[in-house]
Design an enzyme around this catalytic site. Structure first.
Site, PDB file in Angstrom:
ATOM      1  N   CYS A  96       0.807  -1.228   0.000  1.00 20.59           N
ATOM      2  CA  CYS A  96       0.000   0.000   0.000  1.00 20.59           C
ATOM      3  C   CYS A  96       0.842   1.282   0.000  1.00 20.59           C
ATOM      4  CB  CYS A  96      -1.015  -0.043   1.138  1.00 20.59           C
ATOM      5  SG  CYS A  96      -2.410   1.058   0.837  1.00 20.59           S
ATOM      6  N   ARG A 130     -12.254   7.068  -1.425  1.00 17.13           N
ATOM      7  CA  ARG A 130     -11.178   6.116  -1.153  1.00 17.13           C
ATOM      8  C   ARG A 130     -11.618   4.750  -1.660  1.00 17.13           C
ATOM      9  NH1 ARG A 130      -7.281   7.780   2.076  1.00 17.13           N
ATOM     10  NH2 ARG A 130      -6.606   5.670   2.567  1.00 17.13           N
ATOM     11  N   HIS A 196      -3.674  -5.372   2.228  1.00 13.28           N
ATOM     12  CA  HIS A 196      -3.353  -5.558   3.645  1.00 13.28           C
ATOM     13  C   HIS A 196      -4.098  -6.804   4.103  1.00 13.28           C
ATOM     14  CE1 HIS A 196      -2.004  -1.317   4.246  1.00 13.28           C
ATOM     15  NE2 HIS A 196      -2.976  -1.012   3.433  1.00 13.28           N
TER      16      HIS A 196
HETATM   17  N1  GLN Z   1      -1.879   6.918   2.226  1.00 16.48           N
HETATM   18  C1  GLN Z   1      -2.043   6.104   1.055  1.00 16.48           C
HETATM   19  C2  GLN Z   1      -3.378   6.311   0.409  1.00 16.48           C
HETATM   20  O1  GLN Z   1      -4.336   6.620   1.053  1.00 16.48           O
HETATM   21  C3  GLN Z   1      -1.799   4.641   1.412  1.00 16.48           C
HETATM   22  C4  GLN Z   1      -2.757   4.104   2.430  1.00 16.48           C
HETATM   23  C5  GLN Z   1      -2.423   2.756   2.982  1.00 16.48           C
HETATM   24  O2  GLN Z   1      -1.236   2.379   3.135  1.00 16.48           O
HETATM   25  N2  GLN Z   1      -3.448   2.026   3.382  1.00 16.48           N
HETATM   26  O3  GLN Z   1      -3.496   6.138  -0.792  1.00 16.48           O
END
Ligand code: GLN
Length: 241
Positions: A96, A130, A196
């Site tokens: 990620c 998101r 994850h």
């Molecule tokens: N901060 C990054 C995003 O939001 C990665 C997030 C994460 O590692 N879950 O795209």
């Protein structure tokens, strides 16, 4: 003497959301259960890394503010060593936020964070929700197509360059950008993914494959792996792949 898996975790105190440390624990357990040694080192800000001293480099997920804190340091103090490590076949696993920093840049809110350029990809914080939820992909790491299951939560959208290979194709979920059906990136032994879970406890075959690639050995399954395999096979059937 038994083989020893030498792991270096990059920025373990900052890049570790969603229990990504579980990936390291799982690697340790799977090595120990087989009588293989396991050594864990960490490298934080300003710490140089020795490309020859580790078989697997790991960087976990992070929030945008954590990425701002590490991106410049990573590009300035670790870029060259990571390229040298990848060139000699060390495994680099990035999840990620760590995955986003493997590419050329992560553009967010008018800023452009540098990446280490290990793979040809760019990440952009575009308008839009998101990308959150369970995700399953089909990936082939040289042993035939397998399912990798995980959970994704990212605001950034990642786009691979034309000659870059994804880690896998999305069976269910969003993947790199919710558009092209691709998830992650895979070049040599460098692997990046949005998944994850943590990733490796949910996909023990992948953990074993990474140990194999890092040490140049072949592993037999461990007792109980057949339950995991059955769960993955039923996910494939349910998804019609
Ligand atoms: N901060 C990054 C995003 O939001 C990665 C997030 C994460 O590692 N879950 O795209």
């Amino acid at each position: 003497m038994a083989d020893v898996l030498r792991v270096c975790a990059l920025y373990p105190d900052l890049m570790n959301i969603y229990a990504d440390r579980g990936n390291l624990s799982l690697l340790q357990r799977r090595c120990e259960w087989r009588g293989l040694g396991f050594e864990l080192a960490g490298a934080g800000s300003d710490d140089p890394i020795d490309p020859a001293a580790h078989d697997l480099f790991y960087i976990g997920g992070g929030q945008d503010r954590d990425q701002v804190a590490v991106a410049h340091d990573m590009a300035e103090t670790k870029r060259e060593a990571l390229h040298a490590a990848a060139d000699r076949g060390a495994v680099v696993l990035a999840v990620c936020g760590g995955y986003q920093l493997l590419g050329h840049s992560y553009e967010l809110g008018g800023d452009e964070l540098p990446g280490v350029g290990l793979v040809d990809l760019r990440t952009v914080r575009e308008p839009g929700p998101r990308l959150i939820g369970n995700c399953a992909i089909e990936a082939d790491l040289g042993t035939g197509p397998r399912v990798i299951a995980g959970f994704e939560n990212h605001g950034g959208r990642t786009y691979l360059g034309p000659d870059e290979a994804p880690l896998g194709r999305v069976i269910s979920g969003h993947g790199n950008n919710d558009r092209d059906g691709l998830e992650g990136a895979h070049r040599g032994n460098v692997i990046g993914t949005y998944l994850h879970g943590p990733l490796l406890p949910k996909n023990v075959w992948l953990a074993d494959r990474l140990i194999e690639l890092a040490l140049g050995i072949e592993l037999e399954p461990l007792p109980g792996d057949e339950l995991e395999d059955a769960a993955h096979a039923s996910a494939r059937r349910a998804a019609g792949v």
